[in-house]
Motif scaffolding. Structure first.
Motif, short mmCIF file in Angstrom:
data_model
loop_
_atom_site.label_atom_id
_atom_site.label_comp_id
_atom_site.label_asym_id
_atom_site.label_seq_id
_atom_site.Cartn_x
_atom_site.Cartn_y
_atom_site.Cartn_z
N UNK A 5 0.82 -1.21 0.00
CA UNK A 5 0.00 0.00 0.00
C UNK A 5 0.86 1.27 0.00
N UNK A 6 2.06 1.17 0.56
CA UNK A 6 2.97 2.32 0.60
C UNK A 6 3.75 2.48 -0.71
N UNK A 7 3.51 1.60 -1.67
CA UNK A 7 4.14 1.75 -2.98
C UNK A 7 5.30 0.81 -3.26
N UNK A 8 5.64 -0.04 -2.30
CA UNK A 8 6.71 -1.00 -2.54
C UNK A 8 6.17 -2.18 -3.35
N UNK A 9 7.05 -2.85 -4.07
CA UNK A 9 6.65 -3.93 -4.96
C UNK A 9 6.47 -5.22 -4.17
N UNK A 10 5.27 -5.77 -4.22
CA UNK A 10 5.02 -7.08 -3.64
C UNK A 10 5.43 -8.13 -4.66
N UNK A 11 6.42 -8.94 -4.32
CA UNK A 11 6.93 -9.94 -5.27
C UNK A 11 6.10 -11.22 -5.23
N UNK A 12 5.84 -11.74 -4.02
CA UNK A 12 4.96 -12.91 -3.86
C UNK A 12 4.07 -12.64 -2.66
N UNK A 13 2.77 -12.65 -2.89
CA UNK A 13 1.80 -12.41 -1.82
C UNK A 13 1.88 -13.51 -0.77
N UNK A 14 1.46 -13.23 0.46
CA UNK A 14 1.55 -14.23 1.52
C UNK A 14 0.85 -15.55 1.16
N UNK A 15 1.52 -16.64 1.54
CA UNK A 15 0.98 -17.99 1.35
C UNK A 15 1.48 -18.87 2.49
N UNK A 19 5.35 -22.29 7.47
CA UNK A 19 5.45 -20.86 7.76
C UNK A 19 4.52 -20.10 6.83
N UNK A 20 4.01 -18.99 7.32
CA UNK A 20 3.32 -18.01 6.48
C UNK A 20 4.43 -17.20 5.85
N UNK A 21 4.43 -17.05 4.55
CA UNK A 21 5.57 -16.46 3.86
C UNK A 21 5.12 -15.47 2.81
N UNK A 22 5.92 -14.43 2.61
CA UNK A 22 5.67 -13.44 1.56
C UNK A 22 7.00 -12.82 1.18
N UNK A 23 7.08 -12.28 -0.03
CA UNK A 23 8.28 -11.59 -0.47
C UNK A 23 7.90 -10.23 -1.01
N UNK A 24 8.65 -9.22 -0.58
CA UNK A 24 8.48 -7.85 -1.05
C UNK A 24 9.86 -7.35 -1.47
N UNK A 25 9.90 -6.45 -2.45
CA UNK A 25 11.17 -5.92 -2.92
C UNK A 25 11.48 -4.59 -2.25
#
Length: 132
Positions: free
Chosen positions: A95-105, A111-117
């Motif tokens: 929401x702040x404008x950073x790139x979400x690479x892989x949404x949480x899964x 583990x609950x996991x997500x990747x952001x750039x």
């Protein structure tokens, strides 16, 4: 609001046995049976973990993964207190404008996991243990 704790550094390797041989020589205590595993972790003094994943393991959840150019082949991972905190932080960053690479899964490694750039394109892993 909870502050994330640096918990794990991950390194992607082409050949697990060859990589672990280097780290054993460096002085880390890694069991021999780890050589054939797709994911290996050791706890370092101070509690931070160092992990290795084969290219195949990484591509199992990120099929488009490519080795980075240059000499950087690791990820920085931050542990959160629970899966909801991972979801909330991911949403906040996107929401702040950073790139979400892989949404949480919910990853197979529990583990609950997500990747952001980050602004330079470095993948930052966000994770929390799933309830057992």
């Amino acid at each position: 609001m909870a502050v994330p704790q640096l918990s794990l550094f991950g390194i992607v390797v082409d050949d697990m046995a060859k990589a672990l041989a280097f780290y054993r020589r460096l002085g880390l205590d890694i069991p021999a049976e780890a050589d054939s595993q797709p994911h290996v972790e050791v706890v370092l003094p101070g509690g931070v973990r160092l992990a290795w994943d084969t290219v195949e393991t990484v591509r199992s959840y990120d099929p488009d993964w490519q080795p980075p150019t240059g000499s950087h082949r690791f990820a920085v991972a931050f542990e959160f207190p629970d899966p909801q905190a991972v979801d909330a932080k991911y949403a906040e960053l996107v929401d702040a404008g950073y790139v979400g690479h892989i949404a949480p899964w919910d990853a197979v490694w529990q583990q609950r996991y997500a990747l952001v750039l980050d602004p330079d394109g470095t993948a930052i892993d966000l994770f929390a243990p799933l309830a057992v």
